[in-house]
Design a protein around this motif. Structure first.
Motif, PDB file in Angstrom:
ATOM      1  N   GLY A 166       0.787  -1.232   0.000  1.00 39.90           N
ATOM      2  CA  GLY A 166       0.000   0.000   0.000  1.00 39.90           C
ATOM      3  C   GLY A 166       0.816   1.278   0.000  1.00 39.90           C
ATOM      4  O   GLY A 166       0.248   2.363  -0.135  1.00 39.90           O
ATOM      5  N   ASN A 167       2.135   1.184   0.127  1.00 41.78           N
ATOM      6  CA  ASN A 167       2.977   2.375   0.198  1.00 41.78           C
ATOM      7  C   ASN A 167       3.722   2.549  -1.125  1.00 41.78           C
ATOM      8  O   ASN A 167       4.791   1.977  -1.338  1.00 41.78           O
ATOM      9  CB  ASN A 167       3.964   2.242   1.360  1.00 41.78           C
ATOM     10  CG  ASN A 167       4.702   3.538   1.656  1.00 41.78           C
ATOM     11  OD1 ASN A 167       4.770   4.434   0.814  1.00 41.78           O
ATOM     12  ND2 ASN A 167       5.261   3.640   2.847  1.00 41.78           N
ATOM     13  N   ALA A 168       3.151   3.329  -2.021  1.00 41.60           N
ATOM     14  CA  ALA A 168       3.746   3.495  -3.348  1.00 41.60           C
ATOM     15  C   ALA A 168       5.105   4.183  -3.276  1.00 41.60           C
ATOM     16  O   ALA A 168       5.989   3.925  -4.109  1.00 41.60           O
ATOM     17  CB  ALA A 168       2.800   4.301  -4.239  1.00 41.60           C
ATOM     18  N   GLU A 169       5.313   5.014  -2.267  1.00 39.85           N
ATOM     19  CA  GLU A 169       6.571   5.755  -2.164  1.00 39.85           C
ATOM     20  C   GLU A 169       7.771   4.818  -1.978  1.00 39.85           C
ATOM     21  O   GLU A 169       8.819   4.998  -2.602  1.00 39.85           O
ATOM     22  CB  GLU A 169       6.498   6.743  -0.997  1.00 39.85           C
ATOM     23  CG  GLU A 169       7.783   7.529  -0.785  1.00 39.85           C
ATOM     24  CD  GLU A 169       7.719   8.425   0.438  1.00 39.85           C
ATOM     25  OE1 GLU A 169       8.774   8.972   0.823  1.00 39.85           O
ATOM     26  OE2 GLU A 169       6.624   8.570   1.013  1.00 39.85           O
ATOM     27  N   VAL A 170       7.603   3.785  -1.124  1.00 36.43           N
ATOM     28  CA  VAL A 170       8.743   2.899  -0.873  1.00 36.43           C
ATOM     29  C   VAL A 170       9.061   2.054  -2.102  1.00 36.43           C
ATOM     30  O   VAL A 170      10.210   1.678  -2.333  1.00 36.43           O
ATOM     31  CB  VAL A 170       8.473   2.000   0.355  1.00 36.43           C
ATOM     32  CG1 VAL A 170       8.318   2.844   1.603  1.00 36.43           C
ATOM     33  CG2 VAL A 170       7.261   1.105   0.144  1.00 36.43           C
ATOM     34  N   TRP A 171       8.056   1.774  -2.906  1.00 39.47           N
ATOM     35  CA  TRP A 171       8.313   0.998  -4.123  1.00 39.47           C
ATOM     36  C   TRP A 171       9.001   1.849  -5.184  1.00 39.47           C
ATOM     37  O   TRP A 171       9.830   1.353  -5.947  1.00 39.47           O
ATOM     38  CB  TRP A 171       7.007   0.393  -4.647  1.00 39.47           C
ATOM     39  CG  TRP A 171       6.518  -0.705  -3.757  1.00 39.47           C
ATOM     40  CD1 TRP A 171       5.629  -0.603  -2.723  1.00 39.47           C
ATOM     41  CD2 TRP A 171       6.948  -2.071  -3.777  1.00 39.47           C
ATOM     42  NE1 TRP A 171       5.460  -1.816  -2.115  1.00 39.47           N
ATOM     43  CE2 TRP A 171       6.254  -2.732  -2.735  1.00 39.47           C
ATOM     44  CE3 TRP A 171       7.835  -2.788  -4.568  1.00 39.47           C
ATOM     45  CZ2 TRP A 171       6.428  -4.095  -2.477  1.00 39.47           C
ATOM     46  CZ3 TRP A 171       8.006  -4.139  -4.322  1.00 39.47           C
ATOM     47  CH2 TRP A 171       7.321  -4.783  -3.284  1.00 39.47           C
ATOM     48  N   ARG A 172       8.669   3.126  -5.232  1.00 36.93           N
ATOM     49  CA  ARG A 172       9.388   4.027  -6.141  1.00 36.93           C
ATOM     50  C   ARG A 172      10.846   4.145  -5.716  1.00 36.93           C
ATOM     51  O   ARG A 172      11.756   4.175  -6.550  1.00 36.93           O
ATOM     52  CB  ARG A 172       8.721   5.404  -6.163  1.00 36.93           C
ATOM     53  CG  ARG A 172       7.452   5.476  -6.994  1.00 36.93           C
ATOM     54  CD  ARG A 172       7.042   6.907  -7.265  1.00 36.93           C
ATOM     55  NE  ARG A 172       6.738   7.619  -6.020  1.00 36.93           N
ATOM     56  CZ  ARG A 172       5.522   7.696  -5.494  1.00 36.93           C
ATOM     57  NH1 ARG A 172       4.504   7.086  -6.090  1.00 36.93           N
ATOM     58  NH2 ARG A 172       5.309   8.361  -4.371  1.00 36.93           N
ATOM     59  N   GLU A 173      11.054   4.190  -4.406  1.00 41.65           N
ATOM     60  CA  GLU A 173      12.418   4.271  -3.895  1.00 41.65           C
ATOM     61  C   GLU A 173      13.202   3.003  -4.245  1.00 41.65           C
ATOM     62  O   GLU A 173      14.394   3.075  -4.595  1.00 41.65           O
ATOM     63  CB  GLU A 173      12.386   4.472  -2.376  1.00 41.65           C
ATOM     64  CG  GLU A 173      13.750   4.424  -1.690  1.00 41.65           C
ATOM     65  CD  GLU A 173      14.709   5.506  -2.159  1.00 41.65           C
ATOM     66  OE1 GLU A 173      15.922   5.328  -1.934  1.00 41.65           O
ATOM     67  OE2 GLU A 173      14.250   6.524  -2.740  1.00 41.65           O
ATOM     68  N   LEU A 174      12.551   1.855  -4.179  1.00 36.93           N
ATOM     69  CA  LEU A 174      13.221   0.595  -4.541  1.00 36.93           C
ATOM     70  C   LEU A 174      13.628   0.624  -6.013  1.00 36.93           C
ATOM     71  O   LEU A 174      14.759   0.260  -6.366  1.00 36.93           O
ATOM     72  CB  LEU A 174      12.291  -0.591  -4.267  1.00 36.93           C
ATOM     73  CG  LEU A 174      12.835  -1.963  -4.669  1.00 36.93           C
ATOM     74  CD1 LEU A 174      14.007  -2.354  -3.787  1.00 36.93           C
ATOM     75  CD2 LEU A 174      11.733  -3.021  -4.584  1.00 36.93           C
ATOM     76  N   ALA A 175      12.715   1.063  -6.867  1.00 35.47           N
ATOM     77  CA  ALA A 175      13.026   1.118  -8.290  1.00 35.47           C
ATOM     78  C   ALA A 175      14.153   2.114  -8.571  1.00 35.47           C
ATOM     79  O   ALA A 175      15.096   1.815  -9.326  1.00 35.47           O
ATOM     80  CB  ALA A 175      11.768   1.498  -9.074  1.00 35.47           C
ATOM     81  N   ASP A 176      14.075   3.282  -7.963  1.00 41.35           N
ATOM     82  CA  ASP A 176      15.105   4.294  -8.189  1.00 41.35           C
ATOM     83  C   ASP A 176      16.470   3.824  -7.666  1.00 41.35           C
ATOM     84  O   ASP A 176      17.512   4.084  -8.290  1.00 41.35           O
ATOM     85  CB  ASP A 176      14.718   5.606  -7.499  1.00 41.35           C
ATOM     86  CG  ASP A 176      13.501   6.261  -8.151  1.00 41.35           C
ATOM     87  OD1 ASP A 176      13.184   5.893  -9.304  1.00 41.35           O
ATOM     88  OD2 ASP A 176      12.868   7.123  -7.502  1.00 41.35           O
ATOM     89  N   ALA A 177      16.461   3.140  -6.529  1.00 43.82           N
ATOM     90  CA  ALA A 177      17.719   2.691  -5.939  1.00 43.82           C
ATOM     91  C   ALA A 177      18.420   1.684  -6.849  1.00 43.82           C
ATOM     92  O   ALA A 177      19.640   1.789  -7.078  1.00 43.82           O
ATOM     93  CB  ALA A 177      17.461   2.085  -4.564  1.00 43.82           C
TER      94      ALA A 177
END
Length: 436
Positions: free
Chosen positions: A127-138
């Protein structure tokens, strides 16, 4: 993990007897087994206990309690087989079953079920889209310099001591580790020390649940063995973890797609007891790099996933029912509930075990006598009707099927409560006769 002493090499190939211990929620906790020769030869061995490797942390804790109960039963002077038969009468414990050897029981303990996979995927913070964006960016931001990990240490001090080498990870790598933690891919629900490291398929893919297992093992393993993250970067394992998790987040059905792409079919159990196959049960394919891949036509047929499967044996059809047990202890009371889909055979076994328990111990407090025990018996009688209407179940996939045993009316424990009742009646009759 085997708590008691390991059996000798001979007992690994000699037939053994074992019981399956299941938690109230239906998850298999572990197995206890004994060499039948131990009853005649004390040198052969004792009752052994092994936790299921892929079980939840709660089931693992329950395994510790069961090991203690086994020790207590053994201290009462019971033989190893006597201990198994005694515990097999407890709710949630399967019948005493014969296996080809201790290695077959240990193979059962290595089985990974779909419920195990789902429990790990439930740890992910979808449910936390921000942490998944961070995973992709990392991961997308990792450079060749980040991947080319430099090592420090190794120098000799003036005293002659040599400093232990250690990896010097870049901020980009640390960012990846933080992102894996934030999405929930590093979880205590996977006991990485008790399980092999998942291995990507030849195509470099991992199933999502295996990605969680790998992420947990890599990140936590770094604290115990310097360079674990470095090796995962060089081998491509960490990239496979990220790709799998990102694909699952984009489409949860990728779990099924990944399995098909890797050419794998789960074997969470067998269609019978270990001895019926002449070989140990199959385990999850990514947990054994030495297991040969079979052609698709050689793989066993799995039950139709659209049909409910029994939570104990994996057979179908199954009915969603709940059985209860009640214990009254003067001023204290205990309640127990086992629910979920059950086939006719396992459902009947649970019904008979919990109903017998209630008949024996459910009357020993005022509220229990007049309210809770009768209510429990009525609810069980209504629930078992749904189970009895089911046809015989097909082959199971999660392990041995429970043995219903004899009907409740033929179990001596069901009549324990009659002993004090008859005694009171006897005293009343005796008193009245003496007063005449």
């Amino acid at each position: 993990m085997t708590y008691s002493g390991r059996p000798g090499l001979s007992s690994m190939t000699n037939p053994v007897h074992y019981i399956t211990v299941t938690a109230p929620d239906g998850e298999i906790v572990g197995y206890a087994w004994a060499d039948p020769r131990a009853d005649a030869d004390a040198e052969v061995g004792d009752v052994e206990w092994i936790n299921r490797s892929a079980s939840s942390s709660r089931a693992y804790d329950a395994g510790t309690e069961w090991y203690t109960r086994i020790r207590e039963a053994r201290d009462r002077g019971l033989t190893p087989l006597g201990v198994l038969h005694l515990l097999s009468r407890e709710p949630g414990v399967g019948p005493v079953t014969e296996a080809a050897g201790a290695d077959a029981v240990e193979e059962l303990a290595r089985v990974v079920t779909p419920a195990d996979d789902q429990r790990l995927l439930a740890q992910l913070d979808r449910g936390n889209a921000e942490v998944w964006r961070e995973l992709a960016d990392a991961f997308d931001g990792l450079t060749d310099e980040d991947r080319d990990v430099q090592w420090g240490g190794g120098q000799k001090s003036p005293s002659g001591a040599i400093q232990v080498p250690f990896p010097m990870y870049s901020e980009g790598v640390h960012r990846v580790v933080r992102a894996l933690r934030r999405v929930g891919a590093v979880t205590p629900e996977h006991r990485w020390m008790d399980n092999p490291m998942p291995v990507p398929s030849p195509e470099g893919t991992l199933r999502p649940a295996d990605a969680v297992r790998a992420a947990t093992a890599v990140v936590r393993g770094e604290k115990f063995a310097d360079g674990t993250i470095d090796r995962a970067l060089q081998s491509g394992l960490l990239d496979a973890v990220a790709e799998s998790l990102r694909a699952w987040y984009a489409d949860p059905s990728a779990q099924q797609t990944g399995r098909a792409a890797a050419g794998r079919r789960e074997s969470p159990g067998s269609h019978g007891s270990p001895e019926s196959h002449g070989s140990p049960h199959s385990t999850h394919s990514t947990h054994s790099t030495e297991r040969r891949r079979l052609p698709d036509q050689d793989l066993p047929e799995l039950p139709d996933p659209s049909l409910p499967m029994c939570r104990f044996c994996g057979g179908s059809p199954a009915a969603d029912v709940a059985f209860r047990a009640h214990r009254g202890l003067v001023v204290l009371m205990g309640f127990r509930k086992t629910d979920g889909p059950m086939c006719m055979t396992c459902g009947l076994a649970v019904y008979r075990a919990l109903t017998t328990h209630t008949l024996a111990w459910g009357w020993w407090s005022p509220l229990s006598l007049f309210v809770f025990a009768p209510l429990t018996l009525v609810r069980n009688a209504l629930a078992v009707r749904k189970v009895k209407r089911l046809p015989a179940p097909g082959p199971g996939t999660l392990g041995p099927r429970y043995d219903p045993g004899v009907p409740v009316r033929r179990r001596p424990r069901a009549y324990i409560a009659l002993v004090p009742v008859l005694w009171v009646l006897f005293m009343i009759v005796t008193g009245l006769s003496g007063g005449v």
